[in-house]
Scaffold this motif. Structure first.
Motif, PDB file in Angstrom:
ATOM      1  N   ARG A   1      -0.094  -4.319   4.703  1.00  0.00           N
ATOM      2  CA  ARG A   1      -1.177  -4.362   5.681  1.00  0.00           C
ATOM      3  C   ARG A   1      -0.995  -5.550   6.610  1.00  0.00           C
ATOM      4  O   ARG A   1      -0.483  -6.588   6.210  1.00  0.00           O
ATOM      5  CB  ARG A   1      -2.526  -4.500   4.974  1.00  0.00           C
TER       6      ARG A   1
ATOM      7  N   VAL B   1       0.831  -1.200   0.000  1.00  0.00           N
ATOM      8  CA  VAL B   1       0.000   0.000   0.000  1.00  0.00           C
ATOM      9  C   VAL B   1       0.867   1.252   0.000  1.00  0.00           C
ATOM     10  O   VAL B   1       2.060   1.208   0.312  1.00  0.00           O
ATOM     11  CB  VAL B   1      -0.951   0.019   1.229  1.00  0.00           C
ATOM     12  N   ASP B   2       0.231   2.382  -0.340  1.00  0.00           N
ATOM     13  CA  ASP B   2       0.923   3.666  -0.259  1.00  0.00           C
ATOM     14  C   ASP B   2       0.686   4.270   1.128  1.00  0.00           C
ATOM     15  O   ASP B   2       0.090   3.642   2.000  1.00  0.00           O
ATOM     16  CB  ASP B   2       0.487   4.600  -1.395  1.00  0.00           C
ATOM     17  N   ASP B   3       1.153   5.499   1.321  1.00  0.00           N
ATOM     18  CA  ASP B   3       1.034   6.158   2.628  1.00  0.00           C
ATOM     19  C   ASP B   3      -0.404   6.405   3.064  1.00  0.00           C
ATOM     20  O   ASP B   3      -0.650   6.717   4.219  1.00  0.00           O
ATOM     21  CB  ASP B   3       1.794   7.486   2.622  1.00  0.00           C
ATOM     22  N   GLU B   4      -1.356   6.274   2.149  1.00  0.00           N
ATOM     23  CA  GLU B   4      -2.770   6.475   2.484  1.00  0.00           C
ATOM     24  C   GLU B   4      -3.543   5.152   2.478  1.00  0.00           C
ATOM     25  O   GLU B   4      -4.759   5.137   2.380  1.00  0.00           O
ATOM     26  CB  GLU B   4      -3.390   7.504   1.542  1.00  0.00           C
ATOM     27  N   ASN B   5      -2.801   4.032   2.556  1.00  0.00           N
ATOM     28  CA  ASN B   5      -3.374   2.685   2.631  1.00  0.00           C
ATOM     29  C   ASN B   5      -4.137   2.279   1.371  1.00  0.00           C
ATOM     30  O   ASN B   5      -5.030   1.446   1.415  1.00  0.00           O
ATOM     31  CB  ASN B   5      -4.271   2.531   3.874  1.00  0.00           C
ATOM     32  N   ARG B   6      -3.768   2.856   0.238  1.00  0.00           N
ATOM     33  CA  ARG B   6      -4.338   2.444  -1.046  1.00  0.00           C
ATOM     34  C   ARG B   6      -3.457   1.348  -1.631  1.00  0.00           C
ATOM     35  O   ARG B   6      -2.233   1.482  -1.652  1.00  0.00           O
ATOM     36  CB  ARG B   6      -4.409   3.622  -2.015  1.00  0.00           C
TER      37      ARG B   6
END
Length: 96
Positions: free
Chosen positions: A37, A14-19
């Motif tokens: 995650r 994921v990226d820093d925004e949990n995408r």
């Protein structure tokens, strides 16, 4: 169901925004310190006592140490609750 060796589990990246931005094998994820995650479950008995377990000496992180969570990486294609249920089953034999 066949068990996949931990080093070959495909981890959600994921990226820093949990995408979700991809998936990589667990060993690559750990080695390159990629953001992934994880699901963590605290287990209490009817008296409110926290379950503490001793980690296997074969673990790559903190082998043989005490642990207060049942936890695991979220695999590609899984959601957090799927991972929590899988880990409760694998580590403690708890089924739905």
């Amino acid at each position: 169901t066949a068990v996949t060796p931990a080093s070959q589990e495909m981890c959600v990246i994921v990226d820093d925004e949990n995408r979700v931005v991809g998936a990589e094998p667990r060993d690559v994820t750990v080695r390159n310190r990629l953001l992934g995650r994880g699901a963590y479950v605290l287990v209490f008995n009817e008296r409110g006592e926290l379950f503490v377990s001793k980690r296997s000496t074969r673990k790559d992180v903190y082998p043989g140490h005490l642990d207060v969570v049942t936890a695991g990486i979220v695999r590609a294609g899984e959601e957090y609750l799927d991972t929590a249920a899988r880990e409760l089953s694998e580590e403690l034999g708890v089924e739905e």
